[in-house]
Motif scaffolding. Sequence first.
Motif, PDB file in Angstrom:
ATOM      1  N   ILE A  87      56.151   2.779   6.856  1.00  0.00           N
ATOM      2  CA  ILE A  87      57.117   3.588   7.596  1.00  0.00           C
ATOM      3  C   ILE A  87      58.313   3.879   6.701  1.00  0.00           C
ATOM      4  O   ILE A  87      58.818   4.997   6.636  1.00  0.00           O
ATOM      5  N   VAL A  93      52.830  -0.493   9.024  1.00  0.00           N
ATOM      6  CA  VAL A  93      51.860  -0.739  10.084  1.00  0.00           C
ATOM      7  C   VAL A  93      50.493  -0.899   9.438  1.00  0.00           C
ATOM      8  O   VAL A  93      50.266  -0.478   8.302  1.00  0.00           O
ATOM      9  N   TYR A 116      46.055  -4.426  15.432  1.00  0.00           N
ATOM     10  CA  TYR A 116      47.042  -3.395  15.132  1.00  0.00           C
ATOM     11  C   TYR A 116      48.329  -4.139  14.792  1.00  0.00           C
ATOM     12  O   TYR A 116      48.937  -4.780  15.659  1.00  0.00           O
ATOM     13  N   ARG A 118      52.182  -4.788  12.846  1.00  0.00           N
ATOM     14  CA  ARG A 118      53.452  -4.286  12.331  1.00  0.00           C
ATOM     15  C   ARG A 118      54.003  -5.335  11.370  1.00  0.00           C
ATOM     16  O   ARG A 118      54.011  -6.531  11.690  1.00  0.00           O
ATOM     17  N   GLU A 192      50.435   8.160   7.060  1.00  0.00           N
ATOM     18  CA  GLU A 192      50.498   8.468   8.494  1.00  0.00           C
ATOM     19  C   GLU A 192      49.114   8.597   9.118  1.00  0.00           C
ATOM     20  O   GLU A 192      48.976   9.158  10.214  1.00  0.00           O
ATOM     21  N   GLU A 195      48.984   6.372  12.457  1.00  0.00           N
ATOM     22  CA  GLU A 195      49.834   6.890  13.529  1.00  0.00           C
ATOM     23  C   GLU A 195      49.383   8.280  13.982  1.00  0.00           C
ATOM     24  O   GLU A 195      49.554   8.635  15.155  1.00  0.00           O
ATOM     25  N   THR A 196      48.789   9.068  13.079  1.00  0.00           N
ATOM     26  CA  THR A 196      48.232  10.361  13.479  1.00  0.00           C
ATOM     27  C   THR A 196      47.049  10.155  14.418  1.00  0.00           C
ATOM     28  O   THR A 196      46.917  10.846  15.434  1.00  0.00           O
ATOM     29  N   ARG A 198      46.546   7.506  16.263  1.00  0.00           N
ATOM     30  CA  ARG A 198      47.033   6.839  17.485  1.00  0.00           C
ATOM     31  C   ARG A 198      47.703   7.831  18.427  1.00  0.00           C
ATOM     32  O   ARG A 198      47.639   7.670  19.654  1.00  0.00           O
ATOM     33  N   GLY A 200      50.691   8.225  19.325  1.00  0.00           N
ATOM     34  CA  GLY A 200      51.673   7.612  20.212  1.00  0.00           C
ATOM     35  C   GLY A 200      51.088   6.733  21.296  1.00  0.00           C
ATOM     36  O   GLY A 200      51.825   6.228  22.148  1.00  0.00           O
TER      37      GLY A 200
END
Length: 209
Positions: A87, A93, A116, A118, A192, A195-196, A198, A200
């Motif tokens: 990030i 992540v 998953y 962090r 990314e 996160e792409t 996922r 959100g």
Amino acid sequence: MDDAQAEILRRLDRLESRDEIRQLISKYSIALDMRDMDALAGLFLPDVKVGPDKSGRAALRDFFDDTMRKQFDGTSHHVGSTVIEFIDSENAVGVVYSKNEHETGAEWVIMQMMYYDRYRRVDGRWHFARRQPLYWYATDLNKPPIGSRKMRWPGREPYEGAFHALFPSWKEYWDRGGPSDAPVAEPAPLEEFIETMRRGNEVRGNRVR
């Protein structure tokens, strides 16, 4: 220091950080399987959240100690596919596949799951900020987990895991019934991909382990 030198140092830090996080992931498996609860707790942030109302490494150590003592005679966690994305320079992540074996009384339970994760760097070292387990199946070695409710632990009713729940694509794939007629999406930007995919989406209710 000119811009070129600064970029080289940034890239070197990113490479070293990625390797340190991979080591962190492997250390988790070893510490857990060898039941070194102090070593395990030390892989997390000092203020790690444990359940709904506790925090800190001591609380995490107690949680793992109680869980492992009550449920398992022995375990072996095998790390598989791993993607780590940054990030910023201090936060990242990751998605980590894990194939696990558990001796639990008279049964030998195998499991496929992913974490998953962090990660956060504090005082120059990377730690887990959070590990969210997402399960596909758990079953006795001699009982293939065909069908629904693949989480089949001895002494409890079978239930659904959340292996696919973080990523909307799984449900969309089966809902559409055939190839998509939409244009192919642009590749995800570097750092990314997770996160792409996922988009959100969140999974609630799984405890961090």
